[in-house]
Design an enzyme around this catalytic site. Structure first.
Site, PDB file in Angstrom:
ATOM      1  N   ASP A   1      -3.715  -1.321   5.895  1.00  0.00           N
ATOM      2  CA  ASP A   1      -5.021  -1.199   6.442  1.00  0.00           C
ATOM      3  C   ASP A   1      -4.558  -0.772   7.788  1.00  0.00           C
ATOM      4  O   ASP A   1      -3.998  -1.314   8.652  1.00  0.00           O
ATOM      5  CB  ASP A   1      -5.896  -2.332   6.369  1.00  0.00           C
TER       6      ASP A   1
ATOM      7  N   ASP B   1      -0.869   7.476   6.346  1.00  0.00           N
ATOM      8  CA  ASP B   1      -1.631   8.786   6.951  1.00  0.00           C
ATOM      9  C   ASP B   1      -2.150   8.291   8.227  1.00  0.00           C
ATOM     10  O   ASP B   1      -2.972   9.359   9.085  1.00  0.00           O
ATOM     11  CB  ASP B   1      -2.972   9.199   5.950  1.00  0.00           C
TER      12      ASP B   1
ATOM     13  N   LYS C   1      -9.805  -0.867  15.452  1.00  0.00           N
ATOM     14  CA  LYS C   1     -10.234  -1.396  16.807  1.00  0.00           C
ATOM     15  C   LYS C   1      -9.125  -2.267  17.527  1.00  0.00           C
ATOM     16  O   LYS C   1      -8.540  -3.124  16.565  1.00  0.00           O
ATOM     17  CB  LYS C   1     -11.402  -2.204  16.682  1.00  0.00           C
TER      18      LYS C   1
ATOM     19  N   GLU D   1      -1.457  -9.518  -2.850  1.00  0.00           N
ATOM     20  CA  GLU D   1      -2.831  -8.859  -2.382  1.00  0.00           C
ATOM     21  C   GLU D   1      -3.692 -10.086  -1.636  1.00  0.00           C
ATOM     22  O   GLU D   1      -3.713 -10.926  -2.637  1.00  0.00           O
ATOM     23  CB  GLU D   1      -3.542  -8.025  -3.455  1.00  0.00           C
TER      24      GLU D   1
HETATM   25  C1  LIG Z   1      -5.478   0.546   2.495  1.00  0.00           C
HETATM   26  S1  LIG Z   1      -5.199  -0.554   1.286  1.00  0.00           S
HETATM   27  C2  LIG Z   1      -4.009   0.217   0.360  1.00  0.00           C
HETATM   28  C3  LIG Z   1      -3.933  -0.048  -1.060  1.00  0.00           C
HETATM   29  C4  LIG Z   1      -2.713   0.637  -1.805  1.00  0.00           C
HETATM   30  N1  LIG Z   1      -1.255   0.275  -1.183  1.00  0.00           N
HETATM   31  C5  LIG Z   1      -2.922   2.097  -1.716  1.00  0.00           C
HETATM   32  O1  LIG Z   1      -2.169   2.723  -1.125  1.00  0.00           O
HETATM   33  O2  LIG Z   1      -3.871   2.618  -2.346  1.00  0.00           O
HETATM   34  C6  LIG Z   1      -4.155  -1.892   1.995  1.00  0.00           C
HETATM   35  C7  LIG Z   1      -4.429  -3.185   0.852  1.00  0.00           C
HETATM   36  O3  LIG Z   1      -3.542  -4.261   1.499  1.00  0.00           O
HETATM   37  C8  LIG Z   1      -4.088  -5.412   1.227  1.00  0.00           C
HETATM   38  N2  LIG Z   1      -3.669  -6.563   2.559  1.00  0.00           N
HETATM   39  C9  LIG Z   1      -4.208  -6.340   3.767  1.00  0.00           C
HETATM   40  N3  LIG Z   1      -3.609  -7.381   4.626  1.00  0.00           N
HETATM   41  C10 LIG Z   1      -2.702  -8.408   3.454  1.00  0.00           C
HETATM   42  C11 LIG Z   1      -2.008  -9.302   3.757  1.00  0.00           C
HETATM   43  N4  LIG Z   1      -1.778  -9.679   4.995  1.00  0.00           N
HETATM   44  N5  LIG Z   1      -1.349  -9.843   2.551  1.00  0.00           N
HETATM   45  C12 LIG Z   1      -1.685  -9.265   1.305  1.00  0.00           C
HETATM   46  N6  LIG Z   1      -2.403  -8.008   1.310  1.00  0.00           N
HETATM   47  C13 LIG Z   1      -2.900  -7.487   2.257  1.00  0.00           C
HETATM   48  C14 LIG Z   1      -5.793  -5.200   1.494  1.00  0.00           C
HETATM   49  O4  LIG Z   1      -6.576  -5.998   0.864  1.00  0.00           O
HETATM   50  C15 LIG Z   1      -5.666  -3.776   0.780  1.00  0.00           C
HETATM   51  O5  LIG Z   1      -5.849  -4.099  -0.656  1.00  0.00           O
END
Ligand SMILES: C[S@@+](CC[C@H](N)C(=O)[O-])C[C@H]1O[C@@H](n2cnc3c(N)ncnc32)[C@H](O)[C@@H]1O
Length: 201
Positions: free
Chosen positions: A106, A142, A110, A57
């Site tokens: 994520d 999704d 954009k 994370e």
């Molecule tokens: C939309 S959240 C989904 C969280 C969880 N997997 C869920 O399904 O509820 C995406 C997570 O990935 C983390 N994240 C994004 N880019 C990352 C990276 N390059 N390395 C580690 N974590 C990352 C974000 O901080 C976020 O907590």
């Protein structure tokens, strides 16, 4: 505590690994890339506490929260602060991981932010580096574009074989008996979820 909603993974601040490596002892390892609050891993650990559950994370506050919760529950869950595309092979030994989850990365909708998306060839190389031969890789989203991009990434990498057949989404639902926070939210609001399941060759 105020948790930041998003961080830009390409900031130079994240270039060097400053997290702590998990202590592993030969037990099976499940890895979630981008674990956020690690709901998925805590629920997996409740079902089978004989394994290690490692979450990667980039939001440091969340890493602290997850590790405090794991300690208070005595759960075999450990979050590691990192930029997953850059640091995976610094964190885990080659061939040490039995299953990898990428749950709801994520979307960075954009166009100018697409370069911040997490699933790319570098992430695939990292996963290929730490996953043992035969390990499962499960991705769910999704957001159609994200799911399709993820599939394109792993289809192009010969180290992964699609369990449903080339360029095919997994139609068997989530086979692991637990849901991530985002997955629960998507299901409760009736959103479609696209899933892919690969095996490390
Ligand atoms: C939309 S959240 C989904 C969280 C969880 N997997 C869920 O399904 O509820 C995406 C997570 O990935 C983390 N994240 C994004 N880019 C990352 C990276 N390059 N390395 C580690 N974590 C990352 C974000 O901080 C976020 O907590």
């Amino acid at each position: 505590m105020r948790i930041r909603q998003h961080v830009n993974p390409n900031q130079v601040h994240f270039a060097r690994f400053r997290g702590e490596r998990p202590e592993l002892d030969g037990r099976a390892v499940e890895l979630e890339v981008g674990c956020a609050d690690a709901q998925f891993l805590f629920e997996r650990a409740a079902r089978d506490p004989s394994r290690h559950y490692v979450g990667l994370e980039i939001r440091e506050d969340l890493v602290d929260l997850v590790n405090r919760r794991a300690r208070s529950l005595g759960a075999p869950v450990r979050a590691v602060f990192c930029q997953a595309q850059l640091h995976m092979t610094e964190i885990l030994p080659p061939g040490s991981v039995d299953r990898v989850y990428v749950n709801f990365p994520d979307p960075w909708f954009k166009r100018r932010h697409h370069e911040r998306r997490m699933v790319d060839a570098a992430l695939a190389a990292g996963i290929a580096g730490v996953a043992r031969s035969g390990a499962e890789l499960f991705v769910q989203s999704d957001v159609w574009d994200i799911a399709l991009d993820a599939m394109a990434t792993f289809e192009r990498d010969e180290r992964f074989a699609n369990c449903a057949g080339e360029w095919t989404f997994w139609r068997g639902g989530n086979p692991y008996g637990v849901r991530s926070w985002r997955e629960q939210n998507a299901e409760e609001t009736g959103l479609a979820i696209w899933r892919i399941l690969y095996r490390r060759r």
